[in-house]
Scaffold this motif. Structure first.
Motif, PDB file in Angstrom:
ATOM      1  N   ARG A   1      15.123  -8.237 -35.571  1.00 44.50           N
ATOM      2  CA  ARG A   1      15.219  -9.123 -34.402  1.00 44.50           C
ATOM      3  C   ARG A   1      16.379 -10.105 -34.517  1.00 44.50           C
ATOM      4  O   ARG A   1      16.589 -10.930 -33.641  1.00 44.50           O
ATOM      5  CB  ARG A   1      13.925  -9.892 -34.216  1.00 44.50           C
ATOM      6  CG  ARG A   1      12.779  -9.035 -33.760  1.00 44.50           C
ATOM      7  CD  ARG A   1      11.479  -9.823 -33.770  1.00 44.50           C
ATOM      8  NE  ARG A   1      10.383  -9.005 -33.346  1.00 44.50           N
ATOM      9  CZ  ARG A   1       9.741  -9.165 -32.198  1.00 44.50           C
ATOM     10  NH1 ARG A   1      10.089 -10.121 -31.376  1.00 44.50           N
ATOM     11  NH2 ARG A   1       8.751  -8.369 -31.889  1.00 44.50           N
ATOM     12  N   GLY A   2      17.094 -10.042 -35.630  1.00 45.42           N
ATOM     13  CA  GLY A   2      18.267 -10.891 -35.779  1.00 45.42           C
ATOM     14  C   GLY A   2      18.060 -12.190 -36.529  1.00 45.42           C
ATOM     15  O   GLY A   2      18.964 -13.022 -36.573  1.00 45.42           O
ATOM     16  N   VAL A   3      16.883 -12.377 -37.105  1.00 45.36           N
ATOM     17  CA  VAL A   3      16.677 -13.573 -37.924  1.00 45.36           C
ATOM     18  C   VAL A   3      17.529 -13.403 -39.184  1.00 45.36           C
ATOM     19  O   VAL A   3      17.427 -12.378 -39.865  1.00 45.36           O
ATOM     20  CB  VAL A   3      15.186 -13.754 -38.296  1.00 45.36           C
ATOM     21  CG1 VAL A   3      14.997 -14.940 -39.238  1.00 45.36           C
ATOM     22  CG2 VAL A   3      14.333 -13.921 -37.045  1.00 45.36           C
ATOM     23  N   PRO A   4      18.384 -14.377 -39.480  1.00 46.55           N
ATOM     24  CA  PRO A   4      19.225 -14.256 -40.677  1.00 46.55           C
ATOM     25  C   PRO A   4      18.377 -14.157 -41.947  1.00 46.55           C
ATOM     26  O   PRO A   4      17.371 -14.858 -42.090  1.00 46.55           O
ATOM     27  CB  PRO A   4      20.041 -15.551 -40.672  1.00 46.55           C
ATOM     28  CG  PRO A   4      20.014 -16.024 -39.248  1.00 46.55           C
ATOM     29  CD  PRO A   4      18.678 -15.588 -38.714  1.00 46.55           C
ATOM     30  N   ALA A   5      18.785 -13.278 -42.844  1.00 46.77           N
ATOM     31  CA  ALA A   5      18.041 -13.055 -44.086  1.00 46.77           C
ATOM     32  C   ALA A   5      17.856 -14.355 -44.856  1.00 46.77           C
ATOM     33  O   ALA A   5      16.816 -14.565 -45.492  1.00 46.77           O
ATOM     34  CB  ALA A   5      18.757 -12.023 -44.941  1.00 46.77           C
ATOM     35  N   GLU A   6      18.829 -15.268 -44.780  1.00 47.97           N
ATOM     36  CA  GLU A   6      18.752 -16.535 -45.512  1.00 47.97           C
ATOM     37  C   GLU A   6      17.626 -17.426 -45.010  1.00 47.97           C
ATOM     38  O   GLU A   6      17.274 -18.404 -45.672  1.00 47.97           O
ATOM     39  CB  GLU A   6      20.059 -17.331 -45.384  1.00 47.97           C
ATOM     40  CG  GLU A   6      21.323 -16.587 -45.694  1.00 47.97           C
ATOM     41  CD  GLU A   6      21.785 -15.687 -44.543  1.00 47.97           C
ATOM     42  OE1 GLU A   6      21.910 -16.129 -43.388  1.00 47.97           O
ATOM     43  OE2 GLU A   6      22.021 -14.505 -44.827  1.00 47.97           O
ATOM     44  N   GLN A   7      17.086 -17.135 -43.837  1.00 48.17           N
ATOM     45  CA  GLN A   7      16.003 -17.940 -43.272  1.00 48.17           C
ATOM     46  C   GLN A   7      14.626 -17.332 -43.533  1.00 48.17           C
ATOM     47  O   GLN A   7      13.627 -17.860 -43.070  1.00 48.17           O
ATOM     48  CB  GLN A   7      16.212 -18.114 -41.772  1.00 48.17           C
ATOM     49  CG  GLN A   7      17.427 -18.940 -41.440  1.00 48.17           C
ATOM     50  CD  GLN A   7      17.609 -19.109 -39.945  1.00 48.17           C
ATOM     51  OE1 GLN A   7      16.762 -18.738 -39.146  1.00 48.17           O
ATOM     52  NE2 GLN A   7      18.731 -19.696 -39.571  1.00 48.17           N
ATOM     53  N   ILE A   8      14.587 -16.232 -44.256  1.00 46.93           N
ATOM     54  CA  ILE A   8      13.317 -15.548 -44.532  1.00 46.93           C
ATOM     55  C   ILE A   8      13.005 -15.652 -46.013  1.00 46.93           C
ATOM     56  O   ILE A   8      13.855 -15.415 -46.863  1.00 46.93           O
ATOM     57  CB  ILE A   8      13.390 -14.063 -44.124  1.00 46.93           C
ATOM     58  CG1 ILE A   8      13.759 -13.924 -42.650  1.00 46.93           C
ATOM     59  CG2 ILE A   8      12.067 -13.352 -44.434  1.00 46.93           C
ATOM     60  CD1 ILE A   8      14.077 -12.500 -42.218  1.00 46.93           C
ATOM     61  N   VAL A   9      11.752 -16.005 -46.301  1.00 47.94           N
ATOM     62  CA  VAL A   9      11.259 -16.024 -47.675  1.00 47.94           C
ATOM     63  C   VAL A   9      10.110 -15.031 -47.753  1.00 47.94           C
ATOM     64  O   VAL A   9       9.124 -15.148 -47.020  1.00 47.94           O
ATOM     65  CB  VAL A   9      10.768 -17.427 -48.092  1.00 47.94           C
ATOM     66  CG1 VAL A   9      10.199 -17.401 -49.504  1.00 47.94           C
ATOM     67  CG2 VAL A   9      11.888 -18.449 -47.974  1.00 47.94           C
ATOM     68  N   ALA A  10      10.253 -14.048 -48.590  1.00 45.23           N
ATOM     69  CA  ALA A  10       9.220 -13.024 -48.780  1.00 45.23           C
ATOM     70  C   ALA A  10       8.463 -13.357 -50.067  1.00 45.23           C
ATOM     71  O   ALA A  10       9.080 -13.554 -51.111  1.00 45.23           O
ATOM     72  CB  ALA A  10       9.851 -11.648 -48.879  1.00 45.23           C
ATOM     73  N   THR A  11       7.139 -13.422 -49.973  1.00 46.24           N
ATOM     74  CA  THR A  11       6.348 -13.751 -51.159  1.00 46.24           C
ATOM     75  C   THR A  11       5.360 -12.639 -51.479  1.00 46.24           C
ATOM     76  O   THR A  11       4.971 -11.860 -50.615  1.00 46.24           O
ATOM     77  CB  THR A  11       5.563 -15.064 -50.976  1.00 46.24           C
ATOM     78  OG1 THR A  11       4.508 -14.883 -50.035  1.00 46.24           O
ATOM     79  CG2 THR A  11       6.459 -16.201 -50.530  1.00 46.24           C
ATOM     80  N   GLY A  12       4.962 -12.603 -52.736  1.00 46.56           N
ATOM     81  CA  GLY A  12       3.974 -11.634 -53.185  1.00 46.56           C
ATOM     82  C   GLY A  12       3.701 -11.810 -54.664  1.00 46.56           C
ATOM     83  O   GLY A  12       4.349 -12.609 -55.335  1.00 46.56           O
ATOM     84  N   ARG A  13       2.740 -11.061 -55.143  1.00 45.70           N
ATOM     85  CA  ARG A  13       2.391 -11.138 -56.567  1.00 45.70           C
ATOM     86  C   ARG A  13       3.329 -10.316 -57.432  1.00 45.70           C
ATOM     87  O   ARG A  13       3.641 -10.689 -58.551  1.00 45.70           O
ATOM     88  CB  ARG A  13       0.955 -10.652 -56.788  1.00 45.70           C
ATOM     89  CG  ARG A  13      -0.069 -11.637 -56.287  1.00 45.70           C
ATOM     90  CD  ARG A  13      -1.452 -11.109 -56.497  1.00 45.70           C
ATOM     91  NE  ARG A  13      -1.579  -9.896 -55.676  1.00 45.70           N
ATOM     92  CZ  ARG A  13      -2.615  -9.122 -55.643  1.00 45.70           C
ATOM     93  NH1 ARG A  13      -3.647  -9.379 -56.412  1.00 45.70           N
ATOM     94  NH2 ARG A  13      -2.657  -8.066 -54.867  1.00 45.70           N
ATOM     95  N   LYS A  14       3.751  -9.191 -56.936  1.00 48.99           N
ATOM     96  CA  LYS A  14       4.604  -8.289 -57.719  1.00 48.99           C
ATOM     97  C   LYS A  14       5.972  -8.221 -57.057  1.00 48.99           C
ATOM     98  O   LYS A  14       6.312  -7.252 -56.378  1.00 48.99           O
ATOM     99  CB  LYS A  14       3.969  -6.902 -57.800  1.00 48.99           C
ATOM    100  CG  LYS A  14       2.618  -6.919 -58.481  1.00 48.99           C
ATOM    101  CD  LYS A  14       1.978  -5.548 -58.456  1.00 48.99           C
ATOM    102  CE  LYS A  14       0.584  -5.610 -59.066  1.00 48.99           C
ATOM    103  NZ  LYS A  14      -0.122  -4.346 -58.956  1.00 48.99           N
TER     104      LYS A  14
END
Length: 80
Positions: free
Chosen positions: A23-36
């Motif tokens: 959708r065009g959200v810049p990667a720098e504005q996304i934080v992906a979280t998880g255990r692994k």
């Protein structure tokens, strides 16, 4: 602004991150979280910030969610 997506190491969380990128959200504005987080190294290579978050270890959540303006909470599928 940062959008934090929990459970990005799973199917739904990953789809959410991919959808934000498409959708065009810049990667720098996304934080992906998880255990692994090694499961989402490819997202980090694309500029998405990757952070460790484990709901069974509450001490990981503050640092994982720091700076969030929005949070997509993808629930886990574990019982108990």
């Amino acid at each position: 602004m940062s959008i934090i997506v929990t459970g990005a190491t799973g199917h739904l969380g990953r789809l959410a991150v991919e959808s934000l990128l498409k959708r065009g959200v810049p990667a720098e504005q996304i934080v992906a979280t998880g255990r692994k987080v090694d499961k989402i190294d490819d997202l980090a290579a694309r500029g998405v910030e990757v952070r460790h978050a484990d709901f069974t270890r509450p001490e990981t959540l503050g640092p994982a969610f720091a700076g969030a303006t929005r949070l997509l909470l993808v629930s886990g599928s574990e019982l108990g």
